[in-house]
Design a protein around this motif. Structure first.
Motif, PDB file in Angstrom:
ATOM      1  N   GLY A 112      85.125  30.203  62.366  1.00 57.47           N
ATOM      2  CA  GLY A 112      85.072  29.962  60.940  1.00 57.47           C
ATOM      3  C   GLY A 112      84.569  28.576  60.582  1.00 57.47           C
ATOM      4  N   HIS A 113      83.711  28.490  59.564  1.00 63.59           N
ATOM      5  CA  HIS A 113      83.128  27.217  59.156  1.00 63.59           C
ATOM      6  C   HIS A 113      82.532  27.339  57.758  1.00 63.59           C
ATOM      7  N   ILE A 114      82.168  26.197  57.184  1.00 66.24           N
ATOM      8  CA  ILE A 114      81.430  26.132  55.931  1.00 66.24           C
ATOM      9  C   ILE A 114      80.149  25.344  56.189  1.00 66.24           C
ATOM     10  N   HIS A 115      79.289  25.220  55.176  1.00 68.43           N
ATOM     11  CA  HIS A 115      78.037  24.474  55.310  1.00 68.43           C
ATOM     12  C   HIS A 115      78.019  23.332  54.300  1.00 68.43           C
ATOM     13  N   PRO A 116      78.534  22.161  54.666  1.00 75.15           N
ATOM     14  CA  PRO A 116      78.579  21.038  53.723  1.00 75.15           C
ATOM     15  C   PRO A 116      77.179  20.578  53.289  1.00 75.15           C
ATOM     16  N   HIS A 117      77.123  19.903  52.152  1.00 75.87           N
ATOM     17  CA  HIS A 117      75.912  19.247  51.647  1.00 75.87           C
ATOM     18  C   HIS A 117      74.814  20.220  51.229  1.00 75.87           C
ATOM     19  N   SER A 118      75.168  21.482  51.000  1.00 76.27           N
ATOM     20  CA  SER A 118      74.190  22.440  50.484  1.00 76.27           C
ATOM     21  C   SER A 118      74.857  23.286  49.409  1.00 76.27           C
ATOM     22  N   ILE A 119      74.061  24.061  48.688  1.00 77.18           N
ATOM     23  CA  ILE A 119      74.551  24.864  47.574  1.00 77.18           C
ATOM     24  C   ILE A 119      74.634  26.334  47.957  1.00 77.18           C
ATOM     25  N   VAL A 120      73.547  26.837  48.542  1.00 79.88           N
ATOM     26  CA  VAL A 120      73.481  28.236  48.967  1.00 79.88           C
ATOM     27  C   VAL A 120      73.158  28.276  50.452  1.00 79.88           C
ATOM     28  N   SER A 121      73.891  29.114  51.175  1.00 78.96           N
ATOM     29  CA  SER A 121      73.620  29.349  52.588  1.00 78.96           C
ATOM     30  C   SER A 121      73.347  30.831  52.789  1.00 78.96           C
ATOM     31  N   GLY A 122      72.702  31.143  53.887  1.00 78.93           N
ATOM     32  CA  GLY A 122      72.408  32.550  54.123  1.00 78.93           C
ATOM     33  C   GLY A 122      71.932  32.824  55.527  1.00 78.93           C
ATOM     34  N   GLU A 176      77.629  31.131  48.426  1.00 79.36           N
ATOM     35  CA  GLU A 176      77.745  29.704  48.144  1.00 79.36           C
ATOM     36  C   GLU A 176      78.255  28.991  49.388  1.00 79.36           C
ATOM     37  N   SER A 177      77.729  27.818  49.651  1.00 79.29           N
ATOM     38  CA  SER A 177      77.922  27.161  50.946  1.00 79.29           C
ATOM     39  C   SER A 177      79.365  26.762  51.244  1.00 79.29           C
ATOM     40  N   TRP A 178      80.212  26.688  50.209  1.00 78.32           N
ATOM     41  CA  TRP A 178      81.615  26.334  50.432  1.00 78.32           C
ATOM     42  C   TRP A 178      82.443  27.508  50.959  1.00 78.32           C
ATOM     43  N   LEU A 179      81.884  28.718  50.965  1.00 76.28           N
ATOM     44  CA  LEU A 179      82.641  29.906  51.362  1.00 76.28           C
ATOM     45  C   LEU A 179      82.786  29.953  52.887  1.00 76.28           C
ATOM     46  N   ARG A 180      84.022  29.910  53.354  1.00 77.02           N
ATOM     47  CA  ARG A 180      84.280  29.929  54.794  1.00 77.02           C
ATOM     48  C   ARG A 180      83.924  31.304  55.373  1.00 77.02           C
ATOM     49  N   HIS A 181      83.255  31.269  56.517  1.00 77.90           N
ATOM     50  CA  HIS A 181      82.781  32.498  57.137  1.00 77.90           C
ATOM     51  C   HIS A 181      82.716  32.315  58.645  1.00 77.90           C
ATOM     52  N   GLU A 182      82.629  33.411  59.351  1.00 76.48           N
ATOM     53  CA  GLU A 182      82.494  33.364  60.802  1.00 76.48           C
ATOM     54  C   GLU A 182      81.720  34.574  61.287  1.00 76.48           C
ATOM     55  N   VAL A 183      81.228  34.481  62.514  1.00 75.22           N
ATOM     56  CA  VAL A 183      80.512  35.587  63.148  1.00 75.22           C
ATOM     57  C   VAL A 183      81.462  36.237  64.141  1.00 75.22           C
ATOM     58  N   THR A 184      81.746  37.522  63.939  1.00 78.86           N
ATOM     59  CA  THR A 184      82.646  38.214  64.853  1.00 78.86           C
ATOM     60  C   THR A 184      81.940  38.440  66.195  1.00 78.86           C
ATOM     61  N   PRO A 185      82.697  38.666  67.282  1.00 73.80           N
ATOM     62  CA  PRO A 185      82.087  38.766  68.616  1.00 73.80           C
ATOM     63  C   PRO A 185      81.024  39.856  68.717  1.00 73.80           C
ATOM     64  N   ASN A 186      79.969  39.528  69.430  1.00 73.08           N
ATOM     65  CA  ASN A 186      78.902  40.490  69.708  1.00 73.08           C
ATOM     66  C   ASN A 186      79.378  41.412  70.828  1.00 73.08           C
ATOM     67  N   ALA A 187      79.768  42.626  70.468  1.00 77.74           N
ATOM     68  CA  ALA A 187      80.249  43.595  71.453  1.00 77.74           C
ATOM     69  C   ALA A 187      79.137  44.524  71.917  1.00 77.74           C
ATOM     70  N   ALA A 188      77.901  44.252  71.527  1.00 81.64           N
ATOM     71  CA  ALA A 188      76.771  45.066  71.962  1.00 81.64           C
ATOM     72  C   ALA A 188      76.351  44.655  73.379  1.00 81.64           C
ATOM     73  N   LYS A 189      75.453  45.427  73.948  1.00 77.58           N
ATOM     74  CA  LYS A 189      74.939  45.121  75.279  1.00 77.58           C
ATOM     75  C   LYS A 189      73.632  44.348  75.209  1.00 77.58           C
ATOM     76  N   ALA A 190      73.192  44.033  74.017  1.00 75.34           N
ATOM     77  CA  ALA A 190      71.932  43.310  73.818  1.00 75.34           C
ATOM     78  C   ALA A 190      72.164  42.124  72.889  1.00 75.34           C
ATOM     79  N   GLU A 191      71.172  41.260  72.794  1.00 79.22           N
ATOM     80  CA  GLU A 191      71.267  40.070  71.952  1.00 79.22           C
ATOM     81  C   GLU A 191      71.150  40.424  70.469  1.00 79.22           C
TER      82      GLU A 191
END
Length: 200
Positions: A112-122, A176-191
């Motif tokens: 989990g993290h945010i993106h400081p110093h920006s307005i919109v992240s994506g 919006e860049s202040w929204l905390r988010h995370e990437v869940t584990p990649n359970a696939a067999k490929a990248e």
């Protein structure tokens, strides 16, 4: 009785709208993962399971015209999101601040993290094998909920503590860049391949 939803958190989900560009970017991302020694070294040193250009390359749109083409398309998506958020920009437009490639190997995740110093992240999703994980979004009120009970399993998204956004190839997610988010584990067999970015 009147019940209103207050203090909305907007989340944008739309297809990029250019399948040919997605294919070109798939090649570009894989090339970078092979050629960017500094990025591979940073990823290894920081426990990133895969490759990211986050700390090694800050000129992708100038370095490779495929990323330049992408930025021109993203600018339109970000402008639409800014309008939906009712941002008062004083007649100006949001501009790209940073853009980087992520190649996440099986088992890889991003806490989990945010993106400081920006307005919109994506993030734009380039390769999304089945089971490769979702984007987990956290209710920003979570630290203040104190004795609040858990929500019912069928609660709508605007009443849940976490929302899991499942991408498709070509999905553009914006928040919006202040929204905390995370990437869940990649359970696939490929990248899983994605391109993330910030606008200011």
């Amino acid at each position: 009785m009147t019940i209103r939803s207050l203090f909305a958190t907007r989340f944008y989900d739309a297809p990029l709208g250019d399948e040919a560009l997605i294919e070109e970017l798939d090649d570009a991302c894989r090339e970078l993962a092979q050629e960017d020694r500094a990025g591979r070294a940073w990823s290894k040193d920081h426990g990133y399971r895969g490759y990211t250009s986050y700390a090694s390359l800050n000129d992708l749109p100038l370095r490779d015209p495929r990323f330049g083409d992408l930025v021109r398309v993203l600018n339109k998506h970000v402008a639409a999101f800014a309008k939906a958020c009712a941002f008062d920009l004083g007649g100006r437009k949001l501009k790209l601040d940073s853009i980087w490639v992520n190649v996440l190997k099986p088992g890889g995740t991003h806490s989990g993290h945010i993106h400081p110093h920006s307005i919109v992240s994506g993030t734009l999703y380039i390769a999304v094998p089945p089971g490769s994980g979702s984007l987990k979004l956290e209710d920003p009120r979570l630290p203040m909920m104190m004795a609040a009970p858990s929500r019912l399993p069928d609660a709508p998204d605007d009443l849940t503590t976490f929302v899991y956004a499942e991408p498709d190839v070509g999905s553009v997610f914006l928040w919006e860049s202040w929204l905390r988010h995370e990437v869940t584990p990649n359970a696939a067999k490929a990248e899983r391949i994605s391109i993330s970015f910030n606008y200011r």
